[in-house]
Design a protein around this motif. Structure first.
Motif, PDB file in Angstrom:
ATOM      1  N   TYR A  73      14.922 -40.367  44.097  1.00 15.57           N
ATOM      2  CA  TYR A  73      13.765 -41.144  44.554  1.00 15.57           C
ATOM      3  C   TYR A  73      12.660 -41.038  43.510  1.00 15.57           C
ATOM      4  N   GLU A  74      12.295 -42.182  42.927  1.00 17.79           N
ATOM      5  CA  GLU A  74      11.215 -42.230  41.937  1.00 17.79           C
ATOM      6  C   GLU A  74       9.869 -42.257  42.661  1.00 17.79           C
ATOM      7  N   ILE A  75       8.984 -41.324  42.307  1.00 20.14           N
ATOM      8  CA  ILE A  75       7.660 -41.264  42.939  1.00 20.14           C
ATOM      9  C   ILE A  75       6.670 -42.036  42.064  1.00 20.14           C
ATOM     10  N   PRO A  76       6.075 -43.088  42.597  1.00 13.27           N
ATOM     11  CA  PRO A  76       5.146 -43.881  41.789  1.00 13.27           C
ATOM     12  C   PRO A  76       3.778 -43.213  41.683  1.00 13.27           C
TER      13      PRO A  76
ATOM     14  N   LEU B 233       3.860 -38.602  48.356  1.00 18.25           N
ATOM     15  CA  LEU B 233       4.810 -37.502  48.167  1.00 18.25           C
ATOM     16  C   LEU B 233       5.470 -37.117  49.481  1.00 18.25           C
ATOM     17  N   SER B 234       4.704 -37.091  50.564  1.00 16.66           N
ATOM     18  CA  SER B 234       5.255 -36.724  51.868  1.00 16.66           C
ATOM     19  C   SER B 234       6.300 -37.725  52.338  1.00 16.66           C
ATOM     20  N   SER B 235       6.017 -39.025  52.177  1.00 15.19           N
ATOM     21  CA  SER B 235       6.959 -40.060  52.582  1.00 15.19           C
ATOM     22  C   SER B 235       8.252 -39.955  51.782  1.00 15.19           C
TER      23      SER B 235
ATOM     24  N   THR C 104      10.720 -37.620  39.746  1.00 15.52           N
ATOM     25  CA  THR C 104      11.887 -37.990  40.540  1.00 15.52           C
ATOM     26  C   THR C 104      12.264 -36.841  41.454  1.00 15.52           C
ATOM     27  N   LEU C 105      12.511 -37.167  42.724  1.00  6.13           N
ATOM     28  CA  LEU C 105      13.034 -36.189  43.675  1.00  6.13           C
ATOM     29  C   LEU C 105      14.529 -36.409  43.832  1.00  6.13           C
ATOM     30  N   LEU C 106      15.296 -35.306  43.884  1.00 10.76           N
ATOM     31  CA  LEU C 106      16.735 -35.383  44.076  1.00 10.76           C
ATOM     32  C   LEU C 106      17.163 -34.480  45.225  1.00 10.76           C
TER      33      LEU C 106
ATOM     34  N   VAL D 187      15.095 -29.426  47.464  1.00  9.68           N
ATOM     35  CA  VAL D 187      14.948 -30.733  46.811  1.00  9.68           C
ATOM     36  C   VAL D 187      14.510 -30.459  45.383  1.00  9.68           C
ATOM     37  N   LYS D 188      15.140 -31.123  44.429  1.00 15.46           N
ATOM     38  CA  LYS D 188      14.803 -30.920  43.024  1.00 15.46           C
ATOM     39  C   LYS D 188      13.779 -31.958  42.577  1.00 15.46           C
ATOM     40  N   LEU D 189      12.740 -31.491  41.895  1.00 21.68           N
ATOM     41  CA  LEU D 189      11.723 -32.360  41.318  1.00 21.68           C
ATOM     42  C   LEU D 189      11.848 -32.298  39.806  1.00 21.68           C
ATOM     43  N   THR D 190      11.976 -33.467  39.167  1.00 20.23           N
ATOM     44  CA  THR D 190      12.015 -33.519  37.707  1.00 20.23           C
ATOM     45  C   THR D 190      10.873 -34.380  37.192  1.00 20.23           C
ATOM     46  N   LEU D 191      10.316 -33.973  36.046  1.00 22.72           N
ATOM     47  CA  LEU D 191       9.268 -34.740  35.379  1.00 22.72           C
ATOM     48  C   LEU D 191       9.750 -35.083  33.979  1.00 22.72           C
ATOM     49  N   THR D 192       9.831 -36.375  33.678  1.00 21.38           N
ATOM     50  CA  THR D 192      10.205 -36.837  32.347  1.00 21.38           C
ATOM     51  C   THR D 192       9.393 -38.084  32.010  1.00 21.38           C
ATOM     52  N   GLU D 193       8.770 -38.090  30.849  1.00 19.03           N
ATOM     53  CA  GLU D 193       8.038 -39.260  30.345  1.00 19.03           C
ATOM     54  C   GLU D 193       7.046 -39.805  31.376  1.00 19.03           C
TER      55      GLU D 193
END
Length: 370
Positions: free
Chosen positions: A55-58, A10-12, A43-45, A33-39
């Motif tokens: 940016y997709e966070i794995p 998350l930090s990176s 994703t950070l925007l 920074v916007k954080l979205t959670l779907t399915e």
């Protein structure tokens, strides 16, 4: 809304996305920074409305959906200072909670629905460039941009692209960096896109986003914007307006002297010569004569220096005066053990450095009273 993930991951991701967040803006919401959670995907925007990134966070653990605005500076500080391997975020109606095993933070939240959208990569027609090659090409050109210039095109990097070759060029009118690399087209890419100029901020973001040298980067160019997909990142940028100079015209076609050097020792000598320069007397004389390069500098109210470097040169004696900063910035993006050549017409004409056949760097010498 809840999620748990690796603090390092998350930090990176947050540092990359946070680099596009403006420090000064009349739209305070852009400082988040916007954080979205779907399915099950996070994703950070981030955006300043000229440049944006998704940016997709794995590997996140969540069974929630939703969105929240993360205040960039405070969340960055939390992620930097907390030392736990795992970190969790929880959002309710009026607060954001960030927790680790020994720390807990409660932050106020704004309305995430007001955050502007950031484009995703939907194109089926695009160019493919190797990650390592693109990263190197950006590093070899971006330093020559002039982000302070009122001539806006100089604040970006020119991109020339066709089905086989990508060329990046940047200039601040006193020096020019040009780098070529291979690419390939996917789908029916348009040949009418012209020569887009990408903002330096976006190019820096693209370079930072390439974390796998072996993975291809996708580039889709439109009339007024560019989209780049690299690994977990999708970067959007509005193209720079203005006409980029015809850079080919400033590269001399013939030379009277060619001097072969090794990057590491040459860079060391340049850095030594810079020690006694200042804004008023920034020029360093580069004298080539009988197997020796002599760098001479005199700084008003500072002192003077003279550095000698053995080289393989037996041509006519020549002296050319450079701003050493321009030479240093070129040399430090090269392999220290690699070769570099300096091609001269005379002491007053454009000098051309070449690291290999795909990289050309042109510097205008200073006049003696500069």
């Amino acid at each position: 809304m809840k999620l748990t993930c690796s603090r390092n991951v998350l930090s990176s991701a947050f540092q990359i996305v946070g680099s596009v967040v403006p420090t000064r803006t009349p739209k305070e919401i852009l400082r988040n920074v916007k954080l979205t959670l779907t399915e099950g995907r996070a994703t950070l925007l981030g955006t300043d409305q000229e440049v944006g990134i998704r940016y997709e966070i794995p590997d996140v653990e969540t069974d929630s959906v939703g969105e929240v605005l993360l205040p960039t500076q405070r969340v960055n500080a939390i992620l930097r200072e907390v030392q736990d391997d795992q970190i969790s975020l929880e959002v309710n109606e009026d607060a954001l909670w960030i927790r680790s095993s020994q720390s807990e933070f409660r932050l106020s939240v704004e309305d995430a629905a007001e955050f502007p959208s950031v484009a995703s990569f939907e194109d089926e027609d695009y160019y493919l460039i190797g990650g390592k090659s693109l990263k190197q090409a950006i590093q070899r050109t971006i330093f020559a941009t002039d982000v302070e210039s009122t001539r806006y095109a100089l604040g970006g990097v020119l991109m020339e692209v066709d089905a086989e070759k990508l060329t990046l060029a940047a200039t601040d009118s006193r020096r020019l960096a040009v780098c070529h690399t291979t690419c390939k087209a996917h789908g029916n890419v348009s040949e009418e896109i012209g020569q887009p100029v990408i903002p330096a901020k976006a190019m820096s973001l693209i370079e930072r986003s390439i974390d796998n040298d072996d993975e291809d980067v996708k580039i889709a160019i439109h009339q007024n914007e560019i989209l780049v997909q690299s690994g977990q990142s999708t970067i959007y940028a509005r193209l720079v307006e203005g006409r980029f100079p015809r850079y080919q015209d400033v590269i001399p076609g013939e030379y009277t002297s060619k001097i072969d050097l090794v990057v590491g020792p040459f860079l060391s000598a340049v850095r030594q010569a810079m020690i006694v320069t200042n804004e008023e007397s920034r020029g360093v004389d580069f004298g080539f004569d009988d197997g020796t390069l002599t760098l001479t500098s005199v700084g008003q109210d500072v002192g003077s220096s003279k550095i000698a470097l053995p080289i393989s040169y037996d041509g006519e004696a020549v002296i050319v005066t450079f701003d050493p900063k321009y030479v240093q910035e070129f040399l430090r993006v090269l392999d220290s053990a690699g070769p570099v050549s300096l091609n001269l017409v005379d002491g007053n004409s454009a000098a051309v450095f070449k690291a290999d056949e795909n990289y050309t760097y042109v510097v205008m010498p200073l006049s003696r009273d500069d």
